[in-house]
Design a protein around this motif. Structure first.
Motif, PDB file in Angstrom:
ATOM      1  N   TRP A 126      -3.490  -4.487  -2.545  1.00  0.00           N
ATOM      2  CA  TRP A 126      -3.096  -5.659  -3.330  1.00  0.00           C
ATOM      3  C   TRP A 126      -2.026  -6.485  -2.610  1.00  0.00           C
ATOM      4  O   TRP A 126      -1.994  -7.717  -2.738  1.00  0.00           O
ATOM      5  CB  TRP A 126      -2.575  -5.223  -4.701  1.00  0.00           C
ATOM      6  CG  TRP A 126      -3.665  -4.691  -5.586  1.00  0.00           C
ATOM      7  CD1 TRP A 126      -5.015  -4.808  -5.392  1.00  0.00           C
ATOM      8  CD2 TRP A 126      -3.496  -3.966  -6.802  1.00  0.00           C
ATOM      9  NE1 TRP A 126      -5.702  -4.188  -6.409  1.00  0.00           N
ATOM     10  CE2 TRP A 126      -4.799  -3.662  -7.295  1.00  0.00           C
ATOM     11  CE3 TRP A 126      -2.403  -3.519  -7.521  1.00  0.00           C
ATOM     12  CZ2 TRP A 126      -5.019  -2.943  -8.469  1.00  0.00           C
ATOM     13  CZ3 TRP A 126      -2.606  -2.813  -8.693  1.00  0.00           C
ATOM     14  CH2 TRP A 126      -3.898  -2.532  -9.167  1.00  0.00           C
TER      15      TRP A 126
ATOM     16  N   TRP B 160      -8.592  -7.069  -3.332  1.00  0.00           N
ATOM     17  CA  TRP B 160      -8.206  -6.798  -4.727  1.00  0.00           C
ATOM     18  C   TRP B 160      -9.074  -5.690  -5.314  1.00  0.00           C
ATOM     19  O   TRP B 160      -8.570  -4.756  -5.946  1.00  0.00           O
ATOM     20  CB  TRP B 160      -8.342  -8.077  -5.549  1.00  0.00           C
ATOM     21  CG  TRP B 160      -8.222  -7.837  -7.029  1.00  0.00           C
ATOM     22  CD1 TRP B 160      -7.086  -7.625  -7.741  1.00  0.00           C
ATOM     23  CD2 TRP B 160      -9.307  -7.758  -7.974  1.00  0.00           C
ATOM     24  NE1 TRP B 160      -7.375  -7.425  -9.071  1.00  0.00           N
ATOM     25  CE2 TRP B 160      -8.736  -7.495  -9.239  1.00  0.00           C
ATOM     26  CE3 TRP B 160     -10.693  -7.889  -7.864  1.00  0.00           C
ATOM     27  CZ2 TRP B 160      -9.510  -7.363 -10.381  1.00  0.00           C
ATOM     28  CZ3 TRP B 160     -11.470  -7.755  -9.013  1.00  0.00           C
ATOM     29  CH2 TRP B 160     -10.879  -7.495 -10.252  1.00  0.00           C
TER      30      TRP B 160
ATOM     31  N   GLY C 108      -8.233  -2.111  -4.169  1.00  0.00           N
ATOM     32  CA  GLY C 108      -7.090  -1.551  -4.866  1.00  0.00           C
ATOM     33  C   GLY C 108      -7.428  -1.078  -6.261  1.00  0.00           C
ATOM     34  O   GLY C 108      -6.955  -0.025  -6.709  1.00  0.00           O
TER      35      GLY C 108
END
Length: 433
Positions: free
Chosen positions: A304, A418, A421
């Protein structure tokens, strides 16, 4: 109590790990300097050898990448079995010599063969280096160590352009190739004699104890990576990032000369070194931020962190192609560079964390295979092809719009980081139940 030989070797490897990391970083520096010097020399080579943008794109990317990426797999298998430092030293000597030989090319075919030689040599450096760093540094320090190693990318590419531009201006592009290539042969001897070779799994004691005694096959390595969704998202993210990065850095000096009015010497003076230093700062900040986030929130947060850095960089990276004033264009370029290099350390640290102990070099090679076939292989070639296609409509500005089209792929990489994560956090939470 007297230490036995393995304990002495482990103590020595850990004591010298800073020196080993410095040598690996310097080797990576020479790798990218020899690889990216072509960027500052493209216009001079185009004029001398009468080449098209498509041919220049092939030399910058696909021709190099096919051999660099595909040979990485068998060399990585060898690195998981034998001395990694010797493989690195031999590879360094080969690609350095082939870079110097590039200066003797008299046509496209000869230069292509020399670039193939550079790709063959460089195939042996990345996977063994990743494996050594993962063995020397524990997971909570690995992103920072990988970020330091990644300085070779940023400083090597930047200083390669700067040195290449100065030497080519003073002499010609052929001498520049020789000046950049030959020092690597000396470094190869130093690596062979002084680099430490750590025990596999040294910094992952429990995982090393749980690792199977038998050497896993290449098929096992591919299957293990294919079954890991986090690894797949990370590979997708870094591949798209690399495609955009290789395309834009490979053609950046040409764009500055064609559309912003810079000379080759001005790019070398005013752009290359500042970009390298700013990008290096980005890599170090990214590695430090990722390690800090991992300690506070868990390793998944490293992915992230990269996504956030890329979100910040994106509007400035795109804005670079909409500004005609050289001062404002460079300001946008440097701001983007301040955040864009943050992905390097966390990405490769996470991949090494996810990889089975005895397949670390193979996982690194598989990642580099995809990155370089698609990113390095297609990125510069795609820009060159698009530029030639758009030239009848946009004239000298065709390169600007070709590069912008590729830059607009960045949101796909942001999404993949993203998502990596998210999946990793869910998996870690399930494992603790």
């Amino acid at each position: 109590m007297k230490l036995d030989r393995p304990e002495i070797a482990d103590t020595l490897a850990l004591k010298r790990r800073g020196w080993t990391l410095a040598l690996l970083t310097l080797t990576y520096f020479f790798s990218f300097m020899d690889r990216q010097i072509l960027a500052i020399l493209l216009e001079a080579i185009k004029a001398d050898l009468k080449l098209s943008d498509t041919q220049l794109g092939l030399l910058s990317g696909l021709v190099f990448a096919i051999f660099y990426a595909t040979l990485g797999i068998p060399i990585a298998r060898l690195a998981d079995r034998t001395s990694r430092k010797r493989i690195i030293a031999i590879s360094l000597a080969v690609w350095s010599a082939m870079t110097a030989l590039s200066g003797f090319a008299q046509n496209f075919t000869q230069l292509m063969l020399a670039r193939i030689g550079v790709g063959v040599g460089e195939a042996g450096a990345g996977p063994p280096s990743h494996s050594i760093i993962a063995d020397l540094y524990p997971p909570e320090k690995r992103a920072s160590a990988m970020a330091i190693y990644s300085l070779g990318v940023l400083l090597g590419g930047g200083l390669g352009m700067m040195i290449g531009g100065f030497v080519a201006h003073a002499y010609n592009w052929r001498v520049a190739m020789m000046v950049v290539g030959l020092p690597g042969v000396v470094l190869a001897i130093i690596v062979w004699l002084f680099m430490a070779e750590p025990r596999r799994g040294l910094s992952d004691a429990q995982r090393a104890m749980d690792a199977p005694a038998a050497m896993p096959s290449l098929g096992d390595g591919i299957a293990a990576m294919w079954r890991d969704p986090v690894a797949l998202y990370l590979v997708a993210a870094v591949t798209i990032t690399s495609l955009v990065g290789y395309a834009l850095t490979g053609w950046g000096p040409s764009y500055m000369q064609r559309s912003l009015g810079f000379s080759m010497l001005e790019v070398s003076k005013y752009v290359a070194l500042p970009a390298a230093l700013i990008g290096s700062t980005s890599a170090l900040l990214g590695g430090a931020a990722a390690d800090r986030a991992a300690k506070r929130y868990g390793l998944h947060a490293q992915s992230w962190v990269v996504a956030v850095f890329k979100v910040v960089a994106f509007p400035f990276a795109v804005g670079f192609y909409f500004v005609d004033d050289p001062r404002f264009a460079l300001a946008s370029y440097f701001i983007a560079a301040l955040f864009a290099g943050a992905y390097l350390g966390p990405t490769f640290a996470l991949i090494q964390h996810l990889a089975p102990i005895r397949l670390r070099a193979v996982w690194a090679a598989l990642t580099l295979l995809v990155i370089n076939l698609i990113g390095l292989g297609l990125g510069p070639f795609l820009v060159g092809k698009l530029s030639d296609h758009l030239q009848p409509s946009y004239g000298t500005q065709s390169l600007r719009w070709a590069m912008l089209c590729v830059a607009l792929l960045t949101p796909l990489a942001i999404f993949a980081y993203w998502r990596a994560g998210v999946v990793m956090r869910r998996r870690d939470a399930t494992a603790t139940l």
